[in-house]
Motif scaffolding. Structure first.
Motif, PDB file in Angstrom:
ATOM      1  N   SER A  24      -3.074   7.153  -2.276  1.00 28.88           N
ATOM      2  CA  SER A  24      -4.525   7.146  -2.051  1.00 28.88           C
ATOM      3  C   SER A  24      -4.748   6.853  -0.572  1.00 28.88           C
ATOM      4  CB  SER A  24      -5.185   6.057  -2.896  1.00 28.88           C
ATOM      5  OG  SER A  24      -4.700   4.793  -2.528  1.00 28.88           O
ATOM      6  N   TRP A  36      -8.504   3.019  -0.564  1.00 26.19           N
ATOM      7  CA  TRP A  36      -7.860   1.787  -1.041  1.00 26.19           C
ATOM      8  C   TRP A  36      -8.688   0.555  -0.651  1.00 26.19           C
ATOM      9  CZ3 TRP A  36      -4.640  -1.925   1.868  1.00 26.19           C
ATOM     10  CH2 TRP A  36      -3.931  -2.799   1.045  1.00 26.19           C
ATOM     11  N   PHE A  53       0.842  -1.212   0.000  1.00 21.98           N
ATOM     12  CA  PHE A  53       0.000   0.000   0.000  1.00 21.98           C
ATOM     13  C   PHE A  53       0.874   1.259   0.000  1.00 21.98           C
ATOM     14  CE2 PHE A  53      -1.960   3.328   2.702  1.00 21.98           C
ATOM     15  CZ  PHE A  53      -2.976   3.701   1.836  1.00 21.98           C
TER      16      PHE A  53
END
Lengths: 179, 140
Positions: free
Chosen positions: A67, A72, A63
């Motif tokens: 965003s 996400w 990740f």
């Protein structure tokens, strides 16, 4: 806990488990209701929600904070729900059912639906929409999500989303008038 | 709860969940994650088999084809090999005969020299046996 700290803890092997527990507690309800409106049945929603969090657990190291964490996870949940429906539709081709009949059956037989008759009619009308319009309508009408957030989750321009919502509302109104 | 224009009903959530559903959800998800993380370690041999499965299937197919071909060949094979033995035996027999032919020729040659020898011996014998008188008598 601030989101940045939570992400750091999720990426640290020693604190991942505890941080994940908190992440689930924080987002489980929002993601559940988002998925539930797509797949309708509670049992299917439970499956998709579990798959969503398993994906989050397995991919949290990848990740990137460009965003938001919430956006996400919402995107993962949406993809998981749509994939689930696609698989169900593919299976139902052999039993002769048409497009969204699986979802309409789920709605009719859902023991955890407690809305009024007009709510059931609205849900049926929503199920008759094309997939993208259905998503946009649910996210705007029920979740009151901002177009910008929706744009990130669905990876679609704000203009296209507004158009989709406009078409969806028009179709639903026509269908409710007919009944 | 807002009212959306005239025709659309209130945007209230018509769905519900089983009681206490969210209370136990995070524990259930952690149990599933633990189970999924534990599975690959205990099933490492299965993982290898799964990885090698296409190769194993191909090897088994080749083995089956080999057996399908090998069994009939093994059954018919001895007949073919016995024919080969006959052929080998023929060559051996010919070799054997060649030797015998030579041996026979040599034997004949030997016999003819023996005959020559015998003729000379007979002549000597006759010459020795005939007296000078007999020779004169014969001339006349």
């Amino acid at each position: 806990m601030p989101t940045d700290d939570l992400i750091k803890q999720l990426k640290n092997k020693n604190t991942k488990r505890l941080a994940f527990h908190e992440l689930v507690k924080t987002y489980q309800e929002k993601l559940y209701w988002h998925i539930r409106k797509i797949v309708i049945s509670h049992d299917d929603t439970d499956d998709v929600l579990q798959n969503t969090f398993i994906k989050v657990w397995n991919n949290i190291e990848l990740f990137r904070a460009e965003s938001g964490l919430y956006t996400w996870m919402f995107r993962i949940a949406t993809n998981e729900a749509l994939t689930f429906i696609t698989q169900k539709k593919r299976r139902s081709i052999f039993s002769g059912t048409i497009d969204n009949e699986y979802l309409i059956n789920n709605l009719e037989s859902d023991e955890y639906f407690e809305g009024k008759e007009i709510q059931r009619k609205l849900q049926k009308a929503i199920l008759s929409l094309p997939e993208k319009q259905r998503l946009v309508f649910n996210m705007k009408y029920f979740d009151e999500m901002k177009y910008n957030d929706m744009s990130e989750i669905l990876e679609t321009s704000v203009g296209a989303l507004k158009a989709s919502y406009h078409h969806a509302v028009k179709k639903i109104k026509e269908q409710l008038k007919e009944e | 709860m807002k009212k959306k224009k005239n025709i659309l009903p209130e945007n209230e959530n018509p769905f519900k969940t089983p009681e206490g559903y969210f209370d136990g959800f995070s524990d259930r998800i952690m149990e599933r994650i633990d189970a999924e993380n534990a599975a690959p370690e205990s099933d490492s041999s299965n993982g290898i088999i799964r990885y090698l499965r296409p190769a194993l299937i191909m090897a088994a197919s080749f083995a089956a084809i080999f057996l399908i071909i090998f069994i009939p060949v093994k059954t018919i094979g001895p007949q073919l090999s016995s024919n080969n033995n006959i052929a080998d035996n023929e060559y051996a027999l010919l070799d054997y005969l060649n030797i015998n032919e030579r041996t026979i020729i040599e034997a004949f040659e030997l016999d003819s020299t023996q005959d020559e020898y015998n003729d000379a011996a007979v002549e000597d014998y006759l010459m020795a046996s005939i007296s000078e008188y007999d020779l004169v008598e014969n001339k006349n």
